[in-house]
Design a protein around this motif. Structure first.
Motif, PDB file in Angstrom:
ATOM      1  N   HIS A  72      37.787  -5.955 -58.593  1.00 56.34           N
ATOM      2  CA  HIS A  72      39.013  -5.785 -57.806  1.00 56.34           C
ATOM      3  C   HIS A  72      39.719  -4.449 -58.079  1.00 56.34           C
ATOM      4  CE1 HIS A  72      41.156  -7.174 -61.420  1.00 56.34           C
ATOM      5  NE2 HIS A  72      42.237  -6.668 -60.884  1.00 56.34           N
ATOM      6  N   ASP A  73      39.577  -3.911 -59.284  1.00 58.73           N
ATOM      7  CA  ASP A  73      40.244  -2.636 -59.610  1.00 58.73           C
ATOM      8  C   ASP A  73      39.253  -1.481 -59.735  1.00 58.73           C
ATOM      9  OD1 ASP A  73      42.971  -3.177 -59.575  1.00 58.73           O
ATOM     10  OD2 ASP A  73      43.018  -3.852 -61.664  1.00 58.73           O
ATOM     11  N   LYS A  76      40.024   2.191 -59.360  1.00 63.06           N
ATOM     12  CA  LYS A  76      40.701   2.992 -60.388  1.00 63.06           C
ATOM     13  C   LYS A  76      39.771   4.047 -60.976  1.00 63.06           C
ATOM     14  CE  LYS A  76      44.446  -0.163 -61.272  1.00 63.06           C
ATOM     15  NZ  LYS A  76      45.143  -1.092 -62.167  1.00 63.06           N
ATOM     16  N   HIS A 101      44.253   3.029 -55.257  1.00 63.44           N
ATOM     17  CA  HIS A 101      43.055   2.436 -55.866  1.00 63.44           C
ATOM     18  C   HIS A 101      42.483   1.307 -54.999  1.00 63.44           C
ATOM     19  CE1 HIS A 101      45.695  -0.811 -57.413  1.00 63.44           C
ATOM     20  NE2 HIS A 101      44.604  -1.501 -57.644  1.00 63.44           N
ATOM     21  N   HIS A 123      44.343  -7.739 -52.777  1.00 60.43           N
ATOM     22  CA  HIS A 123      44.793  -8.151 -54.110  1.00 60.43           C
ATOM     23  C   HIS A 123      46.202  -7.664 -54.485  1.00 60.43           C
ATOM     24  CE1 HIS A 123      43.202  -4.374 -55.975  1.00 60.43           C
ATOM     25  NE2 HIS A 123      43.907  -4.694 -57.040  1.00 60.43           N
ATOM     26  N   HIS A 124      46.760  -6.724 -53.710  1.00 59.87           N
ATOM     27  CA  HIS A 124      48.186  -6.386 -53.888  1.00 59.87           C
ATOM     28  C   HIS A 124      48.973  -6.598 -52.582  1.00 59.87           C
ATOM     29  CE1 HIS A 124      47.699  -4.732 -57.897  1.00 59.87           C
ATOM     30  NE2 HIS A 124      46.700  -3.981 -57.477  1.00 59.87           N
ATOM     31  N   ASP A 168      45.348 -11.756 -61.163  1.00 62.00           N
ATOM     32  CA  ASP A 168      45.639 -10.363 -61.498  1.00 62.00           C
ATOM     33  C   ASP A 168      47.079 -10.233 -61.992  1.00 62.00           C
ATOM     34  OD1 ASP A 168      45.246  -7.538 -61.506  1.00 62.00           O
ATOM     35  OD2 ASP A 168      46.222  -7.398 -59.552  1.00 62.00           O
TER      36      ASP A 168
HETATM   37 FE   LIG Z   1      44.837  -3.518 -58.546  1.00 68.47          FE
END
Ligand SMILES: [Fe+2]
Ligand SMILES: [Fe+2]
Length: 221
Positions: A72-73, A76, A101, A123-124, A168
């Motif tokens: 998910h990240d 980054k 990201h 996810h955000h 998260d």
């Molecule tokens: Fe994230």
């Protein structure tokens, strides 16, 4: 880092993730760990929480949340390392760069890990009052790529994104000293404080959050 990667590979095989998929995401996760170990560890924790949520709710097979949780990240990888390692003192510019990201992750995974790319877009997205990216960014990033999906798969992908966002959020507020919810005095939140914030910031998921606390998936076993 090797032992964490080995553990991730072992769990992935147990969950019957395809060997080809493991071969794709392991180098990405290694690169993420080399850049910022905290983000790799966080990604692993979010994946394990996702697997626990799947097991507890039976909503989706474990690997359906496991792989997107791990990745998910992954965007980054394309974020400036100094900004990535900052834990406080973010300025507006840093925040805008950091938010990218999500888009970077979608672009990295599209074509090789489509379900993860789709889920991670969200996810955000559900963040109270400040979700990102916006609905209209979906087309900018993905074009018509997902038009071929059935409505059912799209609903599932978005819902998996929502479940990952809850894990998260939980991991982010419980593993790092927190400034946002303790202004001026960064510190770790207590179990009850974290639970209150989880519900307050994710009201539509209140029932699930309470059940996950009752089951010990959140809040320590
Ligand atoms: Fe994230
Ligand atoms: Fe995250």
């Amino acid at each position: 880092m090797k032992s964490l990667i080995d553990k991730i590979v072992k769990t992935s095989r147990e969950l019957e993730v395809k060997a080809g998929a493991i071969d794709i995401f392991v180098p990405l996760l290694e690169a993420l760990g080399n850049k910022d170990m905290y983000t790799l560890e966080h990604s692993a924790r979010v994946a394990y929480l996702g697997a626990d949520i799947s097991e507890f709710t039976h909503l989706v097979p474990k690997k359906t949340l496991w792989v997107p949780g791990l990745l998910h990240d992954i965007g980054k990888l394309a974020v400036n390392q100094e900004i990535l390692k900052k834990t406080s003192g973010f300025n507006e510019e840093d925040m805008e760069h950091m938010k990218k990201h999500v888009e970077y992750g979608c672009r990295i995974l599209l074509g090789t890990a489509d379900f993860s790319a789709y889920a991670l877009f969200f996810h955000h997205f559900f963040k109270k009052n400040s979700g990102y990216p916006k609905e209209e960014d979906f087309k900018k990033i993905f074009g018509n790529y997902f038009d071929k999906w059935t409505e059912g798969t799209k609903i599932l992908g978005k819902y998996c994104g929502r479940l990952i966002s809850v894990s998260d959020f939980y991991d982010a507020i419980t593993t790092r000293e927190n400034e946002k919810f303790s202004p001026g005095k960064p510190r770790l939140l207590t179990r009850e404080e974290a639970k209150g914030i989880m519900v307050q910031e994710n009201q539509d998921q209140e029932y699930l959050i309470n059940r996950l606390y009752d089951a010990g998936i959140f809040g320590g076993k």
